[in-house]
Design an enzyme around this catalytic site. Structure first.
Site, short mmCIF file in Angstrom:
data_model
loop_
_atom_site.label_atom_id
_atom_site.label_comp_id
_atom_site.label_asym_id
_atom_site.label_seq_id
_atom_site.Cartn_x
_atom_site.Cartn_y
_atom_site.Cartn_z
N THR A 1 37.63 35.71 50.18
CA THR A 1 37.71 35.92 51.63
C THR A 1 38.74 36.98 51.97
O THR A 1 38.68 37.56 53.05
CB THR A 1 38.13 34.62 52.35
OG1 THR A 1 39.33 34.15 51.72
CG2 THR A 1 37.09 33.53 52.26
N GLY B 1 42.27 34.51 35.03
CA GLY B 1 42.15 34.41 36.49
C GLY B 1 43.41 33.87 37.14
O GLY B 1 43.34 33.31 38.24
N ASP C 1 46.62 38.19 45.60
CA ASP C 1 47.39 37.95 44.37
C ASP C 1 48.78 38.58 44.45
O ASP C 1 49.78 37.95 44.09
CB ASP C 1 46.64 38.52 43.16
CG ASP C 1 45.23 37.98 43.07
OD1 ASP C 1 44.92 36.98 43.74
OD2 ASP C 1 44.41 38.58 42.33
N TYR D 1 32.40 41.70 41.14
CA TYR D 1 33.37 41.62 42.25
C TYR D 1 33.08 42.73 43.26
O TYR D 1 32.95 42.49 44.46
CB TYR D 1 34.78 41.78 41.69
CG TYR D 1 35.90 41.54 42.69
CD1 TYR D 1 36.46 40.28 42.83
CD2 TYR D 1 36.38 42.57 43.48
CE1 TYR D 1 37.49 40.05 43.74
CE2 TYR D 1 37.40 42.36 44.39
CZ TYR D 1 37.95 41.10 44.51
OH TYR D 1 38.97 40.88 45.41
C1 GLA Z 1 40.73 38.29 42.58
C2 GLA Z 1 41.27 39.35 43.54
C3 GLA Z 1 41.75 38.70 44.85
C4 GLA Z 1 40.69 37.77 45.45
C5 GLA Z 1 40.15 36.82 44.37
C6 GLA Z 1 38.99 36.01 44.86
O1 GLA Z 1 41.78 37.47 42.16
O2 GLA Z 1 42.33 40.06 42.95
O3 GLA Z 1 42.12 39.70 45.76
O4 GLA Z 1 39.67 38.51 46.04
O5 GLA Z 1 39.73 37.51 43.20
O6 GLA Z 1 39.40 35.15 45.87
#
Ligand code: GLA
Length: 402
Positions: free
Chosen positions: A37, A125, A173, A223
């Site tokens: 999001t 992740g 992140d 992505y």
């Molecule tokens: C990765 C991206 C974030 C976010 C997540 C999904 O971690 O770096 O910015 O979009 O995926 O929520």
């Protein structure tokens, strides 16, 4: 952290001799809810975790930078002001990206030596790359006593990843790695970049991370595809609903309006948009549930988030689905969902304290039966930690920096 610090100090002594001027540390993250999001100006609710990247740095005269990664056992050397995005050493690209963004603000540290070490698992992740970026920026800024706000640091590191590394990530992140607060999740509004700290240490309960061991293979291309599908979906809706024609227009959309407006919309685009819109609502719900100690509501939203990521956003995989299924079948699990970008990586679950071992055992027992060729799953309770900071300084004047 104490042990990690001792290790990086002794690595520094071994590689360069003597002590660094300072060591900065930046945490990885787990997102409790609000997935995919952030790049649509939505809501997210991550926590910083007790796994960090450490960056030890010492100024040296001249125009050379010399570095060493403990994890990769690799040394690098490059002249200041030279930022090669195709450098064969992949971990270095994150450092170079940050140095380049700093350079564009005319923030130039000159020559230095550095060592990187850490315990954020890579490719799981948990945002080891954001932690590396934020640790780099924090170390360099403190070294030259240049003040940037934590939010500016987060945005700079996101630009490094977008522009230099070539990953079109959102802000989540880097933001949580820079601004995290111990025992709290941050409910971040990715449109305004404001946050609310939400107490997320749930009494008698444990947040458990379960690493499927499956590396997130497809993540970059898928992505970027999801991002462009969301943009296309939003554009389609904006042509029909003028009130959405504003920055972050999706925030003005409710699940109900979407269902009525969506007749004739491409079904894939509809699913993508529906995920984002309903996920924003789930973040609000989960936040309220945490504030009121309503664990049933919290769990329902965590579980619903996973289903939406699986069915509408299509970023899950059989491995993550299986772990979530094993956990949610256990009577004392509050909720479980994939966390991060998906396609592998980790699951986050909230379980009662006394069932932590049994929950881990259930996954470690059942999962390999379904996926006999998979790497062993690892699982551990997380401590909700603070964001980036300087944890060692050889001169008192450098201690002040955040
Ligand atoms: C990765 C991206 C974030 C976010 C997540 C999904 O971690 O770096 O910015 O979009 O995926 O929520």
């Amino acid at each position: 952290m104490k042990q990690a610090l001792e290790e990086i100090l002794s690595a520094f002594q071994r590689v360069f001799g003597g002590q660094p001027d300072l060591v900065a540390s930046a945490p990885g993250r787990v997102n409790l809810i609000g997935e995919h999001t952030d790049y649509m100006g939505g809501l997210v609710m991550p926590v910083a975790i007790d796994r960090q990247v450490l960056f030890a740095i010492r100024s040296i005269p001249g125009d050379l930078v010399t570095g060493y990664s403990v994890d990769f056992g690799e040394s690098v050397k490059f002249p200041t002001g030279k930022f090669d995005p195709t450098h064969p050493c992949r971990w270095l690209r994150y450092v170079l990206g940050v140095l380049k963004e700093l350079d564009q603000l005319e923030i130039r540290p000159g020559g230095f030596e550095f060592i990187i070490a850490g315990n954020v698992p890579q490719g799981a992740g948990l945002s080891s790359s954001a932690a590396l970026e934020v640790a780099t920026a924090t170390a360099v800024l403190n070294l030259i006593q240049h003040q940037l706000s934590k939010r500016e640091i987060a945005l700079l590191c996101q630009r490094a990843e977008n522009n230099f590394v070539g990953m079109a990530c959102g802000i989540m992140d880097q933001y949580i790695s820079a601004l995290g607060i111990a025992d709290h999740a941050l409910k971040i509004d990715c449109a305004s970049l404001e946050f609310e700290a939400v107490s997320a240490a749930v009494p008698d309960h444990t947040w458990l991370v379960i690493d499927s061991g499956k590396k997130r293979g497809l993540v970059d291309s898928e992505y970027n595809l999801r991002r462009s599908q969301c943009q296309a979906g939003l554009q389609w809706l904006q042509e029909r609903l003028p009130h959405l024609r504003q920055p972050h227009g999706l925030r003005a959309l409710t699940p109900e309006i979407l269902e009525t407006a969506a007749s004739g919309m491409d079904p894939v685009l509809l699913r993508r948009i529906r995920h984002v819109v309903t996920e924003n609502t789930r973040v609000e719900n989960a936040c309220q549930a945490l504030r009121h100690g309503d664990l049933a509501a919290l769990g329902a939203n965590l579980n619903a988030s996973h289903l939406s990521l699986r069915d509408d956003y299509e970023v899950s995989c059989p491995e993550l689905d299986s772990i979530v299924e094993i956990l949610t079948r256990l009577p004392r699990t509050i909720g479980a969902r994939l966390t991060g970008a998906g396609f592998g990586g980790c699951v986050i679950a909230l379980v009662r304290d006394e069932t932590v071992q049994a929950s881990i055992a259930a996954v470690q027992n059942e999962y390999p039966k379904k996926f006999p060729n998979s790497l062993p799953v690892s699982a551990w309770p997380i401590r909700l930690s603070a964001g980036a900071k300087t944890i060692f300084s050889s001169t008192p004047t450098l201690k002040s920096g955040g």
